[in-house]
Design a protein around this motif. Structure first.
Motif, PDB file in Angstrom:
ATOM      1  N   THR A  68      29.650  88.297  43.726  1.00 12.19           N
ATOM      2  CA  THR A  68      30.336  87.025  42.732  1.00 12.19           C
ATOM      3  C   THR A  68      30.113  86.199  42.729  1.00 12.19           C
ATOM      4  O   THR A  68      30.678  85.279  41.428  1.00 12.19           O
ATOM      5  N   PRO A  69      29.115  85.208  43.240  1.00 13.72           N
ATOM      6  CA  PRO A  69      28.247  83.637  42.238  1.00 13.72           C
ATOM      7  C   PRO A  69      28.212  84.049  41.343  1.00 13.72           C
ATOM      8  O   PRO A  69      28.548  83.295  40.644  1.00 13.72           O
ATOM      9  N   VAL A  70      27.180  85.400  40.791  1.00 10.85           N
ATOM     10  CA  VAL A  70      26.863  85.664  39.647  1.00 10.85           C
ATOM     11  C   VAL A  70      28.073  85.519  38.779  1.00 10.85           C
ATOM     12  O   VAL A  70      27.545  85.505  37.864  1.00 10.85           O
ATOM     13  N   LEU A  71      29.212  86.751  38.995  1.00  9.07           N
ATOM     14  CA  LEU A  71      30.301  87.114  38.793  1.00  9.07           C
ATOM     15  C   LEU A  71      31.382  85.555  37.943  1.00  9.07           C
ATOM     16  O   LEU A  71      31.415  85.137  36.904  1.00  9.07           O
ATOM     17  N   LEU A  72      31.087  84.537  38.570  1.00  8.30           N
ATOM     18  CA  LEU A  72      31.589  83.563  38.511  1.00  8.30           C
ATOM     19  C   LEU A  72      31.247  82.939  37.382  1.00  8.30           C
ATOM     20  O   LEU A  72      31.668  81.662  36.731  1.00  8.30           O
ATOM     21  N   THR A  73      29.616  82.315  37.461  1.00 11.81           N
ATOM     22  CA  THR A  73      28.661  82.130  36.253  1.00 11.81           C
ATOM     23  C   THR A  73      28.958  82.700  35.172  1.00 11.81           C
ATOM     24  O   THR A  73      29.189  81.624  34.212  1.00 11.81           O
ATOM     25  N   ALA A  74      29.245  83.617  35.380  1.00  9.73           N
ATOM     26  CA  ALA A  74      29.874  84.308  33.698  1.00  9.73           C
ATOM     27  C   ALA A  74      30.933  83.839  33.575  1.00  9.73           C
ATOM     28  O   ALA A  74      31.004  82.993  32.412  1.00  9.73           O
ATOM     29  N   LEU A  75      32.068  83.849  34.157  1.00 15.39           N
ATOM     30  CA  LEU A  75      33.222  83.030  33.403  1.00 15.39           C
ATOM     31  C   LEU A  75      33.259  81.703  33.407  1.00 15.39           C
ATOM     32  O   LEU A  75      33.978  81.215  32.653  1.00 15.39           O
ATOM     33  N   GLU A  76      32.049  81.438  34.079  1.00 21.91           N
ATOM     34  CA  GLU A  76      32.171  79.774  33.819  1.00 21.91           C
ATOM     35  C   GLU A  76      31.774  79.568  32.257  1.00 21.91           C
ATOM     36  O   GLU A  76      31.801  78.814  31.294  1.00 21.91           O
ATOM     37  N   ASN A  77      30.455  80.362  32.176  1.00 20.54           N
ATOM     38  CA  ASN A  77      30.154  80.605  30.667  1.00 20.54           C
ATOM     39  C   ASN A  77      31.090  80.617  29.983  1.00 20.54           C
ATOM     40  O   ASN A  77      30.702  80.163  28.336  1.00 20.54           O
ATOM     41  N   PHE A  78      31.399  81.886  29.999  1.00 20.93           N
ATOM     42  CA  PHE A  78      32.568  81.980  29.133  1.00 20.93           C
ATOM     43  C   PHE A  78      33.849  81.017  28.798  1.00 20.93           C
ATOM     44  O   PHE A  78      33.794  80.619  27.480  1.00 20.93           O
ATOM     45  N   SER A  79      34.090  80.337  29.578  1.00 20.65           N
ATOM     46  CA  SER A  79      35.461  79.271  29.989  1.00 20.65           C
ATOM     47  C   SER A  79      34.788  78.117  29.187  1.00 20.65           C
ATOM     48  O   SER A  79      35.566  77.525  28.137  1.00 20.65           O
ATOM     49  N   ASN A  80      33.124  77.717  29.531  1.00 21.78           N
ATOM     50  CA  ASN A  80      32.464  76.711  27.965  1.00 21.78           C
ATOM     51  C   ASN A  80      32.535  76.467  26.953  1.00 21.78           C
ATOM     52  O   ASN A  80      32.287  75.923  26.404  1.00 21.78           O
ATOM     53  N   HIS A  81      31.834  78.020  26.870  1.00 27.07           N
ATOM     54  CA  HIS A  81      30.852  78.218  25.098  1.00 27.07           C
ATOM     55  C   HIS A  81      31.393  79.457  25.096  1.00 27.07           C
ATOM     56  O   HIS A  81      30.961  80.830  24.334  1.00 27.07           O
ATOM     57  N   PRO A  82      33.056  80.043  24.624  1.00 24.78           N
ATOM     58  CA  PRO A  82      33.392  80.945  24.397  1.00 24.78           C
ATOM     59  C   PRO A  82      32.810  81.502  22.990  1.00 24.78           C
ATOM     60  O   PRO A  82      32.474  82.616  22.382  1.00 24.78           O
ATOM     61  N   GLU A  83      32.210  80.686  22.030  1.00 22.68           N
ATOM     62  CA  GLU A  83      32.146  80.788  20.606  1.00 22.68           C
ATOM     63  C   GLU A  83      30.370  81.748  20.644  1.00 22.68           C
ATOM     64  O   GLU A  83      29.746  82.333  19.564  1.00 22.68           O
ATOM     65  N   PRO A 132      39.309  83.525  45.059  1.00 26.55           N
ATOM     66  CA  PRO A 132      40.886  82.591  43.677  1.00 26.55           C
ATOM     67  C   PRO A 132      39.721  81.786  43.377  1.00 26.55           C
ATOM     68  O   PRO A 132      40.248  80.577  42.437  1.00 26.55           O
ATOM     69  N   LEU A 133      38.449  81.536  43.930  1.00 25.31           N
ATOM     70  CA  LEU A 133      37.687  80.595  43.179  1.00 25.31           C
ATOM     71  C   LEU A 133      37.958  81.120  41.777  1.00 25.31           C
ATOM     72  O   LEU A 133      37.003  80.051  40.501  1.00 25.31           O
ATOM     73  N   ALA A 134      37.746  82.141  41.051  1.00 28.64           N
ATOM     74  CA  ALA A 134      38.067  82.691  39.731  1.00 28.64           C
ATOM     75  C   ALA A 134      39.625  82.062  39.240  1.00 28.64           C
ATOM     76  O   ALA A 134      39.126  82.221  37.756  1.00 28.64           O
ATOM     77  N   TYR A 135      40.635  82.031  39.768  1.00 29.00           N
ATOM     78  CA  TYR A 135      41.885  81.638  38.946  1.00 29.00           C
ATOM     79  C   TYR A 135      41.532  81.007  38.511  1.00 29.00           C
ATOM     80  O   TYR A 135      41.672  80.280  37.215  1.00 29.00           O
ATOM     81  N   PRO A 136      40.941  78.932  38.594  1.00 31.22           N
ATOM     82  CA  PRO A 136      40.819  78.272  37.498  1.00 31.22           C
ATOM     83  C   PRO A 136      40.072  78.690  36.372  1.00 31.22           C
ATOM     84  O   PRO A 136      40.404  77.565  35.016  1.00 31.22           O
ATOM     85  N   LEU A 137      38.715  79.397  36.466  1.00 34.34           N
ATOM     86  CA  LEU A 137      37.624  79.883  35.418  1.00 34.34           C
ATOM     87  C   LEU A 137      38.402  80.911  34.260  1.00 34.34           C
ATOM     88  O   LEU A 137      38.479  80.148  33.081  1.00 34.34           O
ATOM     89  N   ILE A 138      39.533  81.452  34.916  1.00 40.14           N
ATOM     90  CA  ILE A 138      40.312  82.779  34.353  1.00 40.14           C
ATOM     91  C   ILE A 138      41.118  82.041  33.008  1.00 40.14           C
ATOM     92  O   ILE A 138      41.025  81.988  32.389  1.00 40.14           O
ATOM     93  N   VAL A 139      41.735  80.996  33.738  1.00 43.78           N
ATOM     94  CA  VAL A 139      43.158  79.866  33.375  1.00 43.78           C
ATOM     95  C   VAL A 139      42.503  79.074  31.928  1.00 43.78           C
ATOM     96  O   VAL A 139      42.532  79.341  30.930  1.00 43.78           O
TER      97      VAL A 139
END
Length: 295
Positions: free
Chosen positions: A33-48, A72-79
């Motif tokens: 889960t922490p690794v997947l959250l980091t993947a989403l965080e990278n996506f949200s910060n640098h989608p390009e 639940p921690l994925a929610y704000p990242l996905i948004v």
């Protein structure tokens, strides 16, 4: 299978569905889960940056796995991921936006619809993302997390906006979803949206609305509950195993003699954007025909 091996299997798309790696990822929920959250965080910060990684797919698995985990921690990242303006989110997630984004949002929301509302009301982001957020509310109604009345009340607020936009797909989806909830309470607002040409009749007409409203609320809710499109993400393997990007035989059917390997690997991720463009083309043509009939 160790965590590093699981991630190695999930990082890039090889054309083969990584069933075993996904099974192990589910078993190793706490560790991955922490690794997947980091993947989403990278996506949200640098989608390009994902535009340059045609084969990279870990962020897609992250969306589905974390939805399955109800994290639940994925929610704000996905948004945040899908709050980027323009088409970039469609470019880097393929069919996710038009397919399952609404279900993903609902799965991690735990009934908190305020972030979903933020997506719906954000006029700077892609209209298909906003429409998916609208759909998330129907998932939550079908799953009995929130009530039909809550959504009807919110839809009424959207219909009564003082600064009404020109036509876009979000208005059409608002009418479609209101109809699916048998929103008799909103009939006058729906009629007004048609009168102002905010709704695309290619997708739904006033006769469709009237026929659906006659069915009654309970029938409408039962139809909603029985439709898998309005359900939580429960099994990432069932959700993804038949995706075109994992059907190597389908890709092999293409005449690749004049296609580079980079074009082949990006084929599936570009499909959703092309679909969106085709929809807009059909919408424009339909509206033009509709106007010519009125003259």
């Amino acid at each position: 299978m160790e965590l590093e091996e699981i991630l190695s299997e999930l990082e890039n798309n090889t054309g083969k569905f990584p069933r075993l790696a996904l099974e192990k990822a589910t078993e190793e929920r706490s560790a991955i889960t922490p690794v997947l959250l980091t993947a989403l965080e990278n996506f949200s910060n640098h989608p390009e940056e994902l535009l340059e990684k045609n084969e990279y797919i870990l962020h897609i698995y992250a969306l589905y796995l974390l939805a399955q985990f109800r994290e639940p921690l994925a929610y704000p990242l996905i948004v945040k991921c899908f709050s980027a303006p323009g088409d970039i989110t469609l470019d880097v997630t393929g069919d996710v936006v038009t397919g399952d984004l609404g279900r993903i949002l609902a799965s991690v929301s735990h009934g908190n619809i305020e972030p979903i509302k933020q997506l719906i009301e954000n006029e700077e982001i892609n209209e298909y993302v906003r429409s998916a957020a609208l759909e998330a509310l129907l998932v939550l109604v079908a799953e009995e997390v929130i009530t039909r009345e809550q959504v009807i009340q919110y839809y009424a607020e959207l219909f009564s906006k003082k600064d009404r936009e020109e036509y876009n797909y979000t208005w059409t989806k608002l009418v479609i979803h209101s109809t699916q909830l048998c929103a008799i309470e909103l009939k006058s607002q729906i009629d007004r949206a048609f009168e102002e040409e905010l709704v695309e009749p290619f997708f739904i007409g006033q006769e469709d609305v009237n026929n659906s409203l006659e069915l009654g609320i309970e029938v409408a809710l039962n139809k909603l509950r029985s439709n898998s499109r309005y359900s939580f993400i429960e099994d990432v393997i069932l959700e993804m195993k038949n995706w075109a990007c994992f059907q190597q035989s389908r890709i092999n059917q293409l005449d690749t003699s004049f296609i580079s390997s980079e074009e082949i690997t990006s084929w599936t991720t570009k499909k959703s954007k092309n679909q969106a463009k085709n929809k807009k083309k059909m919408q424009t043509e339909s509206r033009r025909k509709n106007r010519s009939k009125k003259k």
